[in-house]
Design an enzyme around this catalytic site. Structure first.
Site, mmCIF file in Angstrom:
data_model
loop_
_atom_site.group_PDB
_atom_site.id
_atom_site.type_symbol
_atom_site.label_atom_id
_atom_site.label_comp_id
_atom_site.label_asym_id
_atom_site.label_seq_id
_atom_site.Cartn_x
_atom_site.Cartn_y
_atom_site.Cartn_z
ATOM 1 N N HIS A 97 0.892 -1.136 0.121
ATOM 2 C CA HIS A 97 -0.260 0.023 0.104
ATOM 3 C C HIS A 97 1.009 1.308 -0.024
ATOM 4 O O HIS A 97 0.585 2.423 -0.697
ATOM 5 C CB HIS A 97 -1.001 0.042 1.220
ATOM 6 C CG HIS A 97 -1.865 -1.030 1.344
ATOM 7 N ND1 HIS A 97 -1.834 -2.125 2.134
ATOM 8 C CD2 HIS A 97 -2.864 -1.339 0.469
ATOM 9 C CE1 HIS A 97 -2.711 -2.884 2.175
ATOM 10 N NE2 HIS A 97 -3.517 -2.433 1.080
ATOM 11 N N ARG A 104 -3.553 -10.543 4.019
ATOM 12 C CA ARG A 104 -3.930 -11.819 4.500
ATOM 13 C C ARG A 104 -2.697 -12.813 4.831
ATOM 14 O O ARG A 104 -2.981 -13.695 5.489
ATOM 15 C CB ARG A 104 -4.848 -12.559 3.577
ATOM 16 C CG ARG A 104 -6.145 -11.938 3.448
ATOM 17 C CD ARG A 104 -7.197 -12.671 2.601
ATOM 18 N NE ARG A 104 -8.462 -12.479 2.445
ATOM 19 C CZ ARG A 104 -9.150 -11.721 1.672
ATOM 20 N NH1 ARG A 104 -8.478 -11.195 0.809
ATOM 21 N NH2 ARG A 104 -10.341 -11.382 1.697
#
Ligand code: PAF
Length: 273
Positions: free
Chosen positions: A34, A184
């Site tokens: 990100h 995840r």
């Protein structure tokens, strides 16, 4: 950094901003992947907006919506340090109403690969991305190449709905062991993480074969499946960039995609050739 949760307040805040706006939509639990999107947005725009919203409509019943990693305070710090100007932090009720006009993923590209095992997932992604783009009205929006099918469908939506935003794909960021970064990954035990490394290894083997001019997609898939065994493989595909099946790799127009379930964790990876 300004934090806004109301869509109309955000629209009002950005209304008269006579500057280029880069937008990075996320579901939080921010990692280096990100941060790479945010950095790119900062390089190319005067104002950067990040959204953090765990979008319920893209999770199927029984998936990990309830346990999706939440790191709100750490995420806010990361955004501040990364120089984000506005953090959009809505609740589900800020984004969705009871009875809505819906937009759906196309049958052909939206219901293959990840869409085949997660029917409706991409409709949920497109619904929220359409809303977020309409709220922020960015000059450019940044998406990671790891979610290659998502990126392709968002590109189609923007083109087909004549939306005025440039979609910018950003390269996958990997950990030092080669595993593609994903929020995840924290679900993986040490043992599962070792197993998961078969995924980048399979893609490396594919690129080695192509380097030796072995370009037949069936041969490449076979070699990759051998590396991945005995993991629970959702798909291994060699496609062109329009997500169509091809017989031979076309360098400059190919994407090789893998989705594997390790333990209970769905992991995606790909290379663009
Ligand atoms: O890639 C994601 O994190 C999500 O699918 C997105 C694009 C933020 C939409 O919820």
């Amino acid at each position: 950094m300004k934090i806004i949760s109301n869509p109309l307040a955000l629209k009002e805040h950005l209304k008269d901003i006579d500057k280029t706006v880069g937008f990075v939509p996320t579901m939080g639990a921010l990692h280096e992947g990100h941060i790479a999107l945010i950095k790119r947005a900062k390089e190319e725009n005067e104002v950067v907006v990040v959204s953090i919203f765990v979008n319920p409509t893209q999770f199927l019943a029984g998936e990990d919506l309830e346990k999706y990693p939440k790191k709100d305070e750490a995420d806010k710090k990361i955004c501040k340090l990364a120089g984000v100007d506005v953090l959009f932090f809505p609740n589900a009720s800020d984004i969705y109403t009871q009875d809505e006009v819906k937009i759906c993923a196309p049958n052909v590209r939206g219901y293959v690969l990840e869409g085949a095992t997660r029917p409706g997932h991409f409709s949920g992604v497109l619904r929220v991305v359409m809303k977020l783009l309409n709220i922020v009205s960015p000059t450019r929006a940044y998406f990671g190449k790891k979610d290659a099918q998502q990126l392709n469908l968002i590109g189609l939506m923007v083109k087909q709905f004549f939306m005025s935003v440039e979609i910018v794909p950003v390269d996958i960021v990997r950990d030092s062991d080669g595993l593609a970064l994903s929020s995840r990954n924290i679900y993986l035990s040490n043992e599962e993480r070792k197993e998961a490394l078969k995924i980048p290894k399979s893609l490396y083997i594919a690129s080695q074969l192509i380097g030796k001019n072995i370009v037949h997609t069936q041969k490449i898939k076979k070699a990759m499946l051998e590396v991945l065994a005995p993991l629970s493989i959702e798909y291994v595909e060699v496609l062109n960039r329009d997500f169509e099946v091809i017989k031979e790799v076309e360098v400059g127009n190919t994407v090789i995609l893998v989705e594997v379930i390790v333990g209970k964790t769905r992991l995606l990876d790909n290379i663009w050739l």
